[in-house]
Structure formats: structure tokens, C-alpha cells
Design an enzyme around this catalytic site. Structure first.
Site, PDB file in Angstrom:
ATOM      1  N   HIS A  86       0.835  -1.215   0.000  1.00  0.00           N
ATOM      2  CA  HIS A  86       0.000   0.000   0.000  1.00  0.00           C
ATOM      3  C   HIS A  86       0.865   1.259   0.000  1.00  0.00           C
ATOM      4  O   HIS A  86       1.913   1.299   0.653  1.00  0.00           O
ATOM      5  CB  HIS A  86      -0.997   0.006   1.161  1.00  0.00           C
ATOM      6  N   ASP A  88      -0.567   4.240   0.762  1.00  0.00           N
ATOM      7  CA  ASP A  88      -1.121   5.215   1.710  1.00  0.00           C
ATOM      8  C   ASP A  88      -0.439   5.063   3.058  1.00  0.00           C
ATOM      9  O   ASP A  88       0.149   4.015   3.365  1.00  0.00           O
ATOM     10  CB  ASP A  88      -2.640   5.060   1.850  1.00  0.00           C
ATOM     11  N   ASP A 119       6.177   1.536   6.689  1.00  0.00           N
ATOM     12  CA  ASP A 119       4.769   1.121   6.508  1.00  0.00           C
ATOM     13  C   ASP A 119       4.079   2.051   5.522  1.00  0.00           C
ATOM     14  O   ASP A 119       3.506   3.039   5.921  1.00  0.00           O
ATOM     15  CB  ASP A 119       4.089   1.138   7.887  1.00  0.00           C
ATOM     16  N   GLU A 152      -5.223   0.918   2.485  1.00  0.00           N
ATOM     17  CA  GLU A 152      -5.016  -0.131   3.486  1.00  0.00           C
ATOM     18  C   GLU A 152      -5.204   0.424   4.888  1.00  0.00           C
ATOM     19  O   GLU A 152      -5.816  -0.205   5.752  1.00  0.00           O
ATOM     20  CB  GLU A 152      -3.611  -0.736   3.348  1.00  0.00           C
ATOM     21  N   GLU A 153      -4.687   1.622   5.114  1.00  0.00           N
ATOM     22  CA  GLU A 153      -4.716   2.195   6.468  1.00  0.00           C
ATOM     23  C   GLU A 153      -6.113   2.656   6.890  1.00  0.00           C
ATOM     24  O   GLU A 153      -6.305   3.090   8.025  1.00  0.00           O
ATOM     25  CB  GLU A 153      -3.722   3.369   6.582  1.00  0.00           C
ATOM     26  N   ASP A 179       4.878  -6.116   4.372  1.00  0.00           N
ATOM     27  CA  ASP A 179       4.186  -5.054   5.111  1.00  0.00           C
ATOM     28  C   ASP A 179       4.117  -5.450   6.578  1.00  0.00           C
ATOM     29  O   ASP A 179       3.151  -5.171   7.269  1.00  0.00           O
ATOM     30  CB  ASP A 179       2.776  -4.864   4.517  1.00  0.00           C
ATOM     31  N   THR A 314     -15.265  25.200  33.464  1.00  0.00           N
ATOM     32  CA  THR A 314     -16.079  24.385  34.358  1.00  0.00           C
ATOM     33  C   THR A 314     -17.357  23.981  33.636  1.00  0.00           C
ATOM     34  O   THR A 314     -18.347  24.696  33.634  1.00  0.00           O
ATOM     35  CB  THR A 314     -16.401  25.167  35.641  1.00  0.00           C
ATOM     36  N   ARG A 327      -8.580  -6.759  18.352  1.00  0.00           N
ATOM     37  CA  ARG A 327      -7.754  -7.561  17.430  1.00  0.00           C
ATOM     38  C   ARG A 327      -8.235  -8.996  17.552  1.00  0.00           C
ATOM     39  O   ARG A 327      -8.403  -9.495  18.677  1.00  0.00           O
ATOM     40  CB  ARG A 327      -6.273  -7.493  17.815  1.00  0.00           C
TER      41      ARG A 327
END
Ligand code: BES
Ligand code: MN
Ligand code: MN
Length: 454
Positions: A86, A88, A119, A152-153, A179, A314, A327
Site C-alpha cells: 500500500h 497510503d 509502513d 489499506e490504512e 508489510d 467548568t 484484534r
């Protein structure tokens, strides 16, 4: 091979200069203000592929950012490797933590510092330079295709459709992806799996407007407090995730698999020191490598609400927000986990607030066999240039398209990454060691040679 080595040695400096040029393009896929940079970056990759010797390169527009497709077909009856990567990158913020500009690459202590250096622009570009090496030394004996995407990101929202609609174009015998990371240049490794992902955003609303915290505080629930409590309840005292059914489908690693994993060298003291933490944290009963490799996790990626500007205000805010992701490991399914996560958050919301939660993106976990031809070719290529067999390890990150690639194209993926976990991916001061960059360029031609001949 001597001819490759000589060619690469002679062109070393240019290989670096060209990468730095690509790193200067701020190809941040998440932000619409970079739309033109994304197109510029795709065009730059197209140009570089053509110069490297690809005989056809095409930019395919999508509903989001374009996909670069390229190929060098020497003989259709010979094996074909599809290289995926990728162009990006993740947003560079917070900018003040960078020692030099994220898109002004510099070399310090033999490392390239820039967003995307590791990356994934640096790693994709190794493949472009490997192609050049093979073409210019007249040693390419098989076919290479490239699919370099720009989303991809952000979860590859448009690549799936492209793959389904271009199965013939992408037809290959294996997919090669750089990657991910290896343990170190002294201890090469190959990822045998990646985790899946389920990413949501939650909005907690209390009163219908921001209130004076003195006038109303004490009488109305503060949505930030409520959200903080809800979030804190998502892990128990053993750091297990409390969402009902979260672990239902988790494929439990066998004692043999765990024993094999434990053989990978790991220096816990150096790990802690690198991260600046006194103690590590994680699910009880598992080692650090197991926690990041074979176990599912739940992370808060962002939390905000109320007043966060300069000085003090406040206020009892009306709303609080969080970005939360899980994940996933085999055989968990992203949509099932997303549903469980959202349902659970709604169910634990006390009556003082309303909770809205929605999906950002997801991706399935992926595992590769270590007896496939592609894996064996990668292991042999690494052995040829590192002088050592790579250790199979599980990667903790995600590449959402992997599972779909395998399903749609029916071929195996090999994850031959040359980064390091400590390369600051997604963090300030992302880097890629020059030594790793050149080692990657040196190793990839062997992969093509071995894959075609095994
Ligand atoms: N290259 C990473 C994935 C990765 C990193 C795999 C380290 C193995 C080791 C990839 O670019 C990435 O960051 N993916 C995202 C996916 C997401 C944005 C959908 C991730 O893992 O967070
Ligand atoms: Mn990546
Ligand atoms: Mn990434």
C-alpha cells in the site's frame, strides 16, 4: 547471485534517492485534504514501475483512492507472483513529537525517518527495485504482478470489489507481501499469521446540552465518568475481556504450537526499556508474544469529550466519545465480534445516558501454512541472504485484504516483511533501517527465482 549484487551495489544511492522522493508525498488516506496527493503518489508508483521494467501499468480509480496495477509477464506458462502493498500512510499527528518533518525524510544513524518509510512505501519500493534488478540483469524467469492500493490504512473499503471484479487480471500462483516486521537482521523471521480487526466508535450522551458544572454538577450524570466506567469494565482483574461470547470462537493454540512460539528469542528487559515502561501488562496466563500473536485483545484508540482546550472551563459536558478496537485471532469473525461489542456496550449503559455505537471497519484474521511452496521459497530466499533460517512467528497487526485475497483468488500469501516492531509504525518518528531496505531488495529476487523453481 553475483550479477544482482553488482547491479544493486552500483545503483544503491539512486535506490535510496528514489524512495526519499516518494516519502515526500503526504499520501494520508484518512484525510480528504490529501486526495490530490494520493493521486500524485499513485502516478509516481506507476512511473517507477514502468522505469523498473514493467510492461503494463494501469491506475484503477475506485470510490476512494486509486489502485496501481502493474505487470511484467515473461512467459504466461511460467509461475506468477502477485506483489501486494500500500502507498497510503497513517496521519502523522501529533506533529510536535516528530524530530524532523514526517514528509521531509532524513537519514540519521543509518535509518530513514519519515511517515511511510517502513509502513509501507519503503517496503513496497524494495519490490520495485527487485523487479528492476531482475529485468536489468536479464534474469527474470517468471512473472510478477503488482497491486498497490491506497486505502489499506483505512481498512481497504474498495479493494475487495476490485479483487472480485478483476480475478483474471490478478490471477497468480502466490501473493507476496512485505508489510510486516522481522525479529531483527540477526534473527530473521517470517509472519505466519495476522490478526483481524473490529473497530467501532461510541457516543455517550447525558444532558441535552453542555451545562455549568457548578449549577448542575452532582445532580446529573457526567457522560465522561459513565463512559470511563463502562470502558474500565471491559477487562476483568486477569485482563480477560468481559464481553459475553468474545472468546467463543477463538482457536486455542496447542501446547506444541506454544512451545514452538516460545523458542523465538525475546528480550523482555530490552522490550520494556525501549517502550519506557516498568512492567508489562496483559492477559493472565500468556506470554508477551502470545498476547500479541495468538490472543485477541481490546484497545481504546481514543477518548474525548468536554473541554480539552487551553486553560480550564467548568463544564459538565453533554457528550463523551471513544474509539475502540478489538484484534481478532482465528476463528473469530469480525462482524460477529462487532455485534457483540456494540450490544454489550448498549447493555451496560446506565439509564442516565444514551449510547450509540457504530462500526468503522473490520478485517478477518489470517494464518499461512509453513509447508506451502511460497513459504518455503521465502524461507530459502532469507537463508540465501541472511545465512540463517527464518523463525516462523505470528504478527500482531492486521492487513484486512489477506483473508479476502485467499478466498477470492484461491492462493496462498507469504508475509515476508523487512521492518522491525520498533520502527514506530503509526507513531511519530517512523523509521526504516537502510540495512533492512537494502537487505529486502537483495532477498526478493531470490524469492522469485526459488518460487519458480521449487
Ligand atoms: N503494515 C501494517 C500491519 C502490520 C504491522 C502487520 C506490523 C504486521 C506487523 C498495516 O499497514 C496496518 O497498520 N494495518 C492496520 C489495519 C487497519 C487500519 C485496518 C492495523 O493493523 O492497525
Ligand atoms: Mn502496512
Ligand atoms: Mn499501517
Amino acid at each position: 547471485m553475483q550479477a544482482w549484487k553488482e547491479y544493486q551495489e552500483k545503483n544503491k544511492d539512486r535506490f535510496l534517492d528514489e524512495l526519499l522522493e516518494l516519502l515526500r508525498i503526504p499520501s494520508v488516506s484518512a484525510k480528504s485534504e490529501h486526495k490530490a496527493d494520493m493521486i500524485r503518489c499513485a502516478e509516481a508508483f506507476k512511473q517507477r514501475l514502468l522505469e523498473a521494467g514493467a510492461d503494463k501499468v494501469e491506475i484503477y480509480p475506485t470510490a476512494g483512492h486509486p489502485i496501481v496495477y502493474g505487470e511484467k509477464i515473461v512467459d504466461p506458462s511460467k509461475p506468477t507472483v502477485l506483489v501486494y502493498g500500500h502507498y497510503d500512510v497513517q496521519p502523522p499527528e501529533p506533529l510536535e513529537l516528530w524530530k524532523s518533518g514526517p514528509f521531509e525524510p532524513v537519514i540519521v544513524d543509518g535509518k530513514i525517518f519519515a511517515r511511510g518509510s517502513c509502513d509501507d512505501k519503503g517496503q513496497v519500493y524494495m519490490h520495485v527495485k527487485a523487479l528492476e534488478t531482475l529485468v536489468k540483469t536479464n534474469t527474470l524467469g517468471s512473472n510478477i504482478k503488482f497491486c498497490i492500493e491506497g486505502e489499506e490504512e483505512v481498512g481497504s473499503p474498495n479493494l475487495g470489489k476490485f479483487v472480485t471484479e478483476h480475478k483474471e487480471l490478478l490471477k497468480a500462483d502466490c501473493i507476496l507481501i512485505s508489510d510486516s516486521a522481522m525479529i531483527s537482521l540477526d534473527t530473521p523471521s517470517l509472519d505466519t499469521g495476522l490478526r483481524g480487526l473490529s473497530y467501532i466508535e461510541v457516543e455517550v450522551t447525558g444532558p441535552n446540552r453542555d451545562l455549568h458544572s457548578g449549577v448542575y454538577g452532582g445532580a446529573v450524570a457526567n457522560p465522561i465518568t459513565i463512559l470511563a466506567k463502562m470502558i474500565a469494565s471491559l477487562h476483568d482483574e486477569n485482563n480477560h475481556i468481559t464481553i459475553p461470547g468474545f472468546y467463543d470462537d477463538v482457536l486455542v493454540a496447542t501446547p506444541e504450537e506454544r512451545a514452538l512460539m516460545a523458542q523465538a528469542p525475546f528480550d523482555e528487559e530490552a522490550y520494556k526499556q525501549d517502550l519506557g515502561v516498568k512492567e508489562l501488562w496483559g492477559e493472565k496466563g500468556f506470554t508477551t508474544n502470545e498476547r500479541t500473536g495468538i490472543r485477541p485483545t481490546l484497545e481504546l484508540n481514543g477518548i474525548w469529550g468536554g473541554y480539552t482546550g487551553e486553560g480550564a472551563k467548568t463544564v459538565l459536558p453533554s457528550k463523551a466519545f471513544a474509539k475502540i478496537s478489538a484484534r481478532l485471532v482465528p476463528n473469530q469473525q469480525s462482524d460477529k465480534i462487532t455485534e457483540k461489542l456494540i450490544k454489550h456496550l448498549e447493555s451496560i449503559a446506565p439509564p442516565y445516558v444514551t449510547v450509540k455505537a457504530a462500526l468503522h471497519h473490520g478485517g478477518e484474521p489470517y494464518v499461512t501454512p509453513i509447508d506451502s511452496k511460497a513459504y518455503r521459497a521465502a524461507a530459502k530466499a532469507i537463508e540465501a541472504t541472511f545465512g540463517k533460517q527464518p523463525i516462523p512467528v505470528r504478527g500482531g497487526g492486521s492487513i484486512p485484504i489477506c483473508a479476502l485475497f485467499e478466498k477470492e483468488l484461491g492462493i496462498k500469501i507469504v508475509l515476508m516483511g523487512f521492518g522491525l516492531d520498533s520502527d514506530n509504525l503509526h507513531s511519530p518518528n517512523e523509521k526504516f533501517d537502510l540495512a533492512n531496505y537494502y537487505k529486502g531488495i537483495e532477498t526478493i529476487p531470490y524469492f522469485h527465482q526459488y518460487f519458480a523453481s521449487l
